[in-house]
Design a protein around this motif. Structure first.
Motif, PDB file in Angstrom:
ATOM      1  N   TYR A   1       0.845  -1.190   0.000  1.00 12.57           N
ATOM      2  CA  TYR A   1       0.000   0.000   0.000  1.00 12.57           C
ATOM      3  C   TYR A   1       0.885   1.247   0.000  1.00 12.57           C
ATOM      4  CZ  TYR A   1      -3.598  -3.173   1.956  1.00 12.57           C
ATOM      5  OH  TYR A   1      -4.476  -4.204   2.185  1.00 12.57           O
ATOM      6  N   GLY A   2       0.367   2.352  -0.563  1.00  8.16           N
ATOM      7  CA  GLY A   2       1.094   3.611  -0.499  1.00  8.16           C
ATOM      8  C   GLY A   2       0.282   4.759  -1.048  1.00  8.16           C
ATOM      9  N   ARG A   3       0.877   5.962  -1.022  1.00  7.78           N
ATOM     10  CA  ARG A   3       0.178   7.144  -1.538  1.00  7.78           C
ATOM     11  C   ARG A   3       0.057   7.085  -3.052  1.00  7.78           C
ATOM     12  NH1 ARG A   3       4.256  11.277   0.996  1.00  7.78           N
ATOM     13  NH2 ARG A   3       5.549   9.595   0.149  1.00  7.78           N
ATOM     14  N   ASP A   4       1.113   6.611  -3.720  1.00  7.00           N
ATOM     15  CA  ASP A   4       1.116   6.444  -5.174  1.00  7.00           C
ATOM     16  C   ASP A   4       2.275   5.517  -5.520  1.00  7.00           C
ATOM     17  OD1 ASP A   4       3.447   8.048  -5.158  1.00  7.00           O
ATOM     18  OD2 ASP A   4       2.326   9.860  -5.622  1.00  7.00           O
ATOM     19  N   ALA A   5       2.615   5.431  -6.827  1.00  8.62           N
ATOM     20  CA  ALA A   5       3.621   4.465  -7.264  1.00  8.62           C
ATOM     21  C   ALA A   5       4.993   4.686  -6.633  1.00  8.62           C
ATOM     22  CB  ALA A   5       3.740   4.509  -8.787  1.00  8.62           C
ATOM     23  N   ALA A   6       5.289   5.900  -6.203  1.00 10.62           N
ATOM     24  CA  ALA A   6       6.588   6.162  -5.578  1.00 10.62           C
ATOM     25  C   ALA A   6       6.768   5.365  -4.288  1.00 10.62           C
ATOM     26  CB  ALA A   6       6.743   7.651  -5.299  1.00 10.62           C
ATOM     27  N   ASP A   7       5.663   4.994  -3.641  1.00  7.97           N
ATOM     28  CA  ASP A   7       5.731   4.282  -2.367  1.00  7.97           C
ATOM     29  C   ASP A   7       5.684   2.768  -2.515  1.00  7.97           C
ATOM     30  OD1 ASP A   7       5.760   6.660  -0.901  1.00  7.97           O
ATOM     31  OD2 ASP A   7       3.573   6.750  -0.808  1.00  7.97           O
ATOM     32  N   VAL A   8       5.286   2.263  -3.693  1.00 10.37           N
ATOM     33  CA  VAL A   8       4.978   0.834  -3.791  1.00 10.37           C
ATOM     34  C   VAL A   8       5.719   0.140  -4.927  1.00 10.37           C
ATOM     35  CG1 VAL A   8       2.716   1.049  -2.693  1.00 10.37           C
ATOM     36  CG2 VAL A   8       2.906   1.364  -5.167  1.00 10.37           C
ATOM     37  N   ALA A   9       6.869   0.651  -5.317  1.00 12.97           N
ATOM     38  CA  ALA A   9       7.646  -0.001  -6.368  1.00 12.97           C
ATOM     39  C   ALA A   9       8.105  -1.380  -5.904  1.00 12.97           C
ATOM     40  CB  ALA A   9       8.851   0.856  -6.739  1.00 12.97           C
ATOM     41  N   PHE A  10       7.967  -2.392  -6.754  1.00 15.11           N
ATOM     42  CA  PHE A  10       8.415  -3.729  -6.400  1.00 15.11           C
ATOM     43  C   PHE A  10       9.922  -3.783  -6.235  1.00 15.11           C
ATOM     44  CE2 PHE A  10       4.289  -4.707  -8.362  1.00 15.11           C
ATOM     45  CZ  PHE A  10       3.743  -5.505  -7.377  1.00 15.11           C
ATOM     46  N   THR A  11      10.640  -2.999  -7.015  1.00 17.61           N
ATOM     47  CA  THR A  11      12.088  -2.870  -6.847  1.00 17.61           C
ATOM     48  C   THR A  11      12.478  -1.404  -6.985  1.00 17.61           C
ATOM     49  OG1 THR A  11      12.613  -3.167  -9.210  1.00 17.61           O
ATOM     50  CG2 THR A  11      12.500  -5.156  -7.856  1.00 17.61           C
TER      51      THR A  11
END
Length: 288
Positions: free
Chosen positions: A231-241
């Motif tokens: 979970y996160g605010r947007d993609a910056a918080d939830v990158a797989f790598t």
């Protein structure tokens, strides 16, 4: 349903490269981790921590040369997601402290610039769940899903303007439009059974009536059998790598399959196994 899901990532590191990985789901609402396997080749030291959103993260340093990550898990998932038409809006002053920041603009979700569009989409809609569903439906019907039309810099504003993107872009736009209405929204990444084409997936959750609900603008109808990884605010918080140096991704494989055949095979083996009274060593086991 029990699902077997996983991914394999193959890299080439040009120099020793630190990485933060976010590939392990954890048991929680709607899912139970039955089994998991994690392999990193070549073997390196791994440390794990939990970030501010509760996600499991792994830190490694990839040596120069080929570097691969394999993860697989068997997960019990919910067949359905909760829907609640008419569920009321939760006033900002009643939001929990740890939810409040999901109302704010973030790197890819410029909610402060999308208020007019959000108001237009949700006019004549009751505040709360129905507004979020109107947003999800509008995105599904008005944004074209197409690979290769966006990149890591594409934001919600870009998607609203170009009306094309992939699941990440659909999600950023949904989050932004919700936040423009002061409805908390967060990004979710993970796996979806029978996603076509198969890939790692993104959707969003919105907070109404005192709880989180799942919304996926890429799908026509609500669908369960999801595995949440982060979970996160947007993609910056939830990158797989997240890599901190020169490193090329050469190949990525993703799979999500029903584990039902595995369950049936295990049950069959259990039925065919000898009973305790006729098993080798069973007498001693019973006596002791």
């Amino acid at each position: 349903m029990q699902l077997n899901a996983g991914c394999k990532l193959s890299f080439e590191a040009l120099s020793p490269t630190p990485l933060v990985l976010m590939l392990r789901p954890r048991s929680g609402a709607g899912q139970w981790i039955i089994r998991e396997e994690y392999q990193i080749t070549p073997a390196v030291i791994v440390t794990e921590f939990t970030d501010m959103y509760g996600n499991l993260c792994q830190r490694v340093v990839a040596p120069v040369g080929p570097f691969s990550i394999f993860f697989s898990a068997t997960v019990q998932t919910a067949d359905l997601i909760d829907v609640a038409p008419g569920a009321p809006y939760t006033p900002v002053e009643e939001l929990p402290d740890d939810v409040l920041h999901y109302t704010l603009p973030s790197r890819y979700c410029q909610s402060d610039q999308l208020g007019d569009l959000a108001t237009q989409i949700t006019k004549d809609t009751e505040p709360g769940y129905d507004q979020v569903e109107a947003i999800r439906k509008w995105i599904h019907e008005n944004i074209t899903y197409q690979y290769g039309t966006s990149d890591a810099s594409t934001s919600a504003i870009d998607t609203a303007d170009k009306r094309i993107g992939v699941c990440r872009d659909f999600t950023h736009l949904g989050i932004s439009l919700c936040r423009a209405l002061n409805i908390p929204a967060r990004m979710v990444v993970g796996y979806l059974y029978q996603l076509d084409p198969m890939d790692l997936h993104a959707w969003f959750e919105a907070y109404v009536d005192g709880r989180w609900f799942t919304f996926d603008a890429t799908q026509e109808q609500p669908r369960g059998n999801r595995i949440t990884v982060a979970y996160g605010r947007d993609a910056a918080d939830v990158a797989f790598t997240t890599q901190f140096g020169p490193m090329n991704l050469n190949d990525m494989q993703v799979w999500v399959d029903s584990a039902q055949n595995d369950v049936e095979e295990s049950e069959k083996k259990a039925e065919e196994a000898p009973t305790l009274s006729t098993s080798a060593g069973s007498t001693n086991q019973i006596n002791h």
